[in-house]
Design an enzyme around this catalytic site. Structure first.
Site, PDB file in Angstrom:
ATOM      1  N   ASN A   9       0.866  -1.175   0.000  1.00  0.00           N
ATOM      2  CA  ASN A   9       0.000   0.000   0.000  1.00  0.00           C
ATOM      3  C   ASN A   9       0.906   1.230   0.000  1.00  0.00           C
ATOM      4  O   ASN A   9       1.484   1.567   1.024  1.00  0.00           O
ATOM      5  CB  ASN A   9      -0.893  -0.019   1.251  1.00  0.00           C
ATOM      6  CG  ASN A   9      -1.664   1.283   1.414  1.00  0.00           C
ATOM      7  OD1 ASN A   9      -1.803   2.058   0.476  1.00  0.00           O
ATOM      8  ND2 ASN A   9      -2.174   1.517   2.618  1.00  0.00           N
ATOM      9  N   TRP A  10       1.003   1.860  -1.153  1.00  0.00           N
ATOM     10  CA  TRP A  10       1.942   2.989  -1.290  1.00  0.00           C
ATOM     11  C   TRP A  10       1.419   4.276  -0.655  1.00  0.00           C
ATOM     12  O   TRP A  10       2.148   5.252  -0.557  1.00  0.00           O
ATOM     13  CB  TRP A  10       2.246   3.250  -2.770  1.00  0.00           C
ATOM     14  CG  TRP A  10       3.003   2.155  -3.451  1.00  0.00           C
ATOM     15  CD1 TRP A  10       3.308   0.912  -2.958  1.00  0.00           C
ATOM     16  CD2 TRP A  10       3.573   2.210  -4.771  1.00  0.00           C
ATOM     17  NE1 TRP A  10       4.024   0.189  -3.888  1.00  0.00           N
ATOM     18  CE2 TRP A  10       4.202   0.967  -5.010  1.00  0.00           C
ATOM     19  CE3 TRP A  10       3.605   3.178  -5.761  1.00  0.00           C
ATOM     20  CZ2 TRP A  10       4.859   0.675  -6.207  1.00  0.00           C
ATOM     21  CZ3 TRP A  10       4.250   2.893  -6.953  1.00  0.00           C
ATOM     22  CH2 TRP A  10       4.878   1.658  -7.163  1.00  0.00           C
ATOM     23  N   GLU A  97      -6.933   4.514   7.605  1.00  0.00           N
ATOM     24  CA  GLU A  97      -6.803   5.952   7.300  1.00  0.00           C
ATOM     25  C   GLU A  97      -8.065   6.477   6.622  1.00  0.00           C
ATOM     26  O   GLU A  97      -8.444   7.634   6.805  1.00  0.00           O
ATOM     27  CB  GLU A  97      -5.537   6.186   6.439  1.00  0.00           C
ATOM     28  CG  GLU A  97      -4.285   6.043   7.299  1.00  0.00           C
ATOM     29  CD  GLU A  97      -3.061   5.537   6.562  1.00  0.00           C
ATOM     30  OE1 GLU A  97      -2.999   5.622   5.324  1.00  0.00           O
ATOM     31  OE2 GLU A  97      -2.150   5.031   7.252  1.00  0.00           O
ATOM     32  N   GLU A 167      -5.348  -5.086  10.504  1.00  0.00           N
ATOM     33  CA  GLU A 167      -4.359  -4.036  10.707  1.00  0.00           C
ATOM     34  C   GLU A 167      -4.664  -3.278  11.995  1.00  0.00           C
ATOM     35  O   GLU A 167      -5.506  -2.354  11.991  1.00  0.00           O
ATOM     36  CB  GLU A 167      -4.391  -3.051   9.531  1.00  0.00           C
ATOM     37  CG  GLU A 167      -4.068  -3.677   8.196  1.00  0.00           C
ATOM     38  CD  GLU A 167      -3.521  -2.634   7.228  1.00  0.00           C
ATOM     39  OE1 GLU A 167      -2.390  -2.802   6.793  1.00  0.00           O
ATOM     40  OE2 GLU A 167      -4.222  -1.642   6.942  1.00  0.00           O
ATOM     41  N   GLY A 173       2.234   2.320  10.569  1.00  0.00           N
ATOM     42  CA  GLY A 173       3.141   3.461  10.392  1.00  0.00           C
ATOM     43  C   GLY A 173       3.809   3.924  11.669  1.00  0.00           C
ATOM     44  O   GLY A 173       4.411   4.989  11.701  1.00  0.00           O
ATOM     45  N   GLY A 233       2.878  -1.102   4.255  1.00  0.00           N
ATOM     46  CA  GLY A 233       2.895   0.325   3.940  1.00  0.00           C
ATOM     47  C   GLY A 233       4.320   0.797   3.688  1.00  0.00           C
ATOM     48  O   GLY A 233       4.865   0.665   2.596  1.00  0.00           O
ATOM     49  N   GLY A 234       4.947   1.330   4.718  1.00  0.00           N
ATOM     50  CA  GLY A 234       6.273   1.940   4.586  1.00  0.00           C
ATOM     51  C   GLY A 234       7.294   1.061   3.877  1.00  0.00           C
ATOM     52  O   GLY A 234       8.033   1.529   3.004  1.00  0.00           O
TER      53      GLY A 234
HETATM   54  C1  PEP Z   1      -0.763   0.133   5.855  1.00  0.00           C
HETATM   55  O1  PEP Z   1      -0.830   1.311   5.549  1.00  0.00           O
HETATM   56  O2  PEP Z   1      -1.629  -0.636   5.473  1.00  0.00           O
HETATM   57  C2  PEP Z   1       0.369  -0.317   6.666  1.00  0.00           C
HETATM   58  C3  PEP Z   1       0.351  -1.518   7.137  1.00  0.00           C
HETATM   59  O3  PEP Z   1       1.388   0.605   6.882  1.00  0.00           O
HETATM   60  P1  PEP Z   1       2.798   0.315   7.595  1.00  0.00           P
HETATM   61  O4  PEP Z   1       3.336  -0.987   7.027  1.00  0.00           O
HETATM   62  O5  PEP Z   1       3.652   1.483   7.237  1.00  0.00           O
HETATM   63  O6  PEP Z   1       2.542   0.199   9.051  1.00  0.00           O
END
Ligand code: PEP
Length: 250
Positions: A9-10, A97, A167, A173, A233-234
Site C-alpha cells: 500500500n503505497w 486511514e 491491521e 506506520g 505500507g512503509g
Molecule cells: C498500511 O498502511 O496498510 C500499513 C500496514 O502501513 P505500515 O506498514 O507502514 O505500518
C-alpha cells in the site's frame, strides 16, 4: 492450502519517476517467488504506469480506495469500473486511514466492498482496533463488528472471493508491530467468526497482517497458522525491503 499474498500500500507517495524505479526493482528481484502472490497498490494516477510496467509479469496491482458510487456527479471520485479498466485486480476497502481521516463507517465500507465485487475486483477488507480499544479489551468487538457489517449486508459467500487484512491501527506506520501471538489471536478470531457462517469459506479465506511489517519481523508473523501474508505500507516503498517480505511469504 491458502496462497500467501503480499500487497504493498503505497499511500500518498511516489512520482512517475520513483514508480518506474520501484517497479523495475521489484520486478528484477522477484525471481524465485513462485509460491506467494505479490501486488502493489499505487496512488490512482500512477496505476496506468503500473499497468504498463507489470502487464505480463506475475505482479498484480490495485487501488487504495474506490467510490461507493458507480458513476455520475461525484467530483473527485474513482469508480470500480475505472480501476478494472486499468487492469486492477485488487482494491483496498476500509483502510484505517480512510475510516479515521475520511469518516468511512462500517456501512460505507460494506457498500464499497459490494461495489468492488460487483465490478469484478477483489476487495481487501481492512479491519482493526485502535490502541484505546485494545486497552479497553474490546478488540474482538471492534474487529468482529467491522467484519459483521460486510457479512450481514453481503452474505458470507462474498468473502469467498475477497481478502481480509487485520491491521491494528496502533501498529500502522508507528514502528510498533503486533507480536506474532497478538496477531495470530485476532486472525484466528476472524477465521472463527467466518466459520460460524461457513467453514469452507473460512478455511480458504486469506487473512493478511498489516502494521509495521518489515523484513525483520515478516517471517515470524507469517509463520503463524492464520496469517496468510501481509499488507505493507512503509516497507513497500523500498524494493529491497518489499522483496525481502515477499521472499519471507514465499
Ligand atoms: C498500511 O498502511 O496498510 C500499513 C500496514 O502501513 P505500515 O506498514 O507502514 O505500518
Amino acid at each position: 492450502m491458502r496462497q500467501p499474498l503480499v500487497a504493498g500500500n503505497w499511500k500518498l507517495n511516489g512520482s512517475l519517476a520513483s514508480t518506474r524505479e520501484l517497479l523495475a526493482g521489484i520486478k528484477a528481484g522477484l525471481e524465485g517467488v513462485t509460491n506467494a502472490e505479490v501486488a502493489v497498490c499505487p496512488p490512482y494516477i500512477l496505476i496506468p504506469e503500473a499497468q504498463a510496467q507489470l502487464t505480463g509479469s506475475p505482479i498484480a496491482w490495485g487501488g487504495q480506495n474506490l467510490s461507493s458510487e458507480t458513476g455520475g456527479a461525484f467530483t473527485g471520485e474513482i469508480a470500480a469500473s475505472m480501476l478494472l479498466d486499468f487492469g486492477c485486480k485488487y482494491v483496498l476497502v476500509g483502510h484505517s486511514e480512510r475510516r479515521t481521516l475520511y469518516g468511512e463507517d462500517n456501512a460505507l465500507v460494506a457498500k464499497k466492498f459490494a461495489v468492488a465485487r460487483e465490478a469484478g475486483l477483489v476487495p481487501i477488507l481492512c479491519v482493526g482496533e485502535t490502541l484505546e480499544e485494545r486497552q479497553q479489551g474490546i478488540t474482538e468487538e471492534i474487529v468482529g463488528g467491522q467484519l459483521a457489517a460486510v457479512i450481514d449486508q453481503e452474505g458470507v459467500a462474498a468473502l469467498g472471493d475477497a481478502v481480509v487484512a487485520y491491521e491494528p491501527v496502533w501498529a500502522i506506520g508507528t514502528g510498533m508491530t503486533a507480536s506474532p501471538e497478538q496477531a495470530q489471536a485476532v486472525h484466528a478470531f476472524i477465521r472463527a467468526q467466518v466459520a460460524q457462517h461457513d467453514v469452507g469459506i473460512a478455511d480458504g479465506l486469506r487473512i493478511l497482517y498489516g502494521g509495521s511489517m518489515k523484513p525483520g519481523n515478516a517471517a515470524e508473523l507469517m509463520a503463524q497458522n492464520d496469517i496468510d501474508g501481509g499488507l505493507i505500507g512503509g516497507a513497500a516503498l523500498k524494493a529491497d525491503d518489499f522483496l525481502a517480505i515477499c521472499k519471507a511469504a514465499n
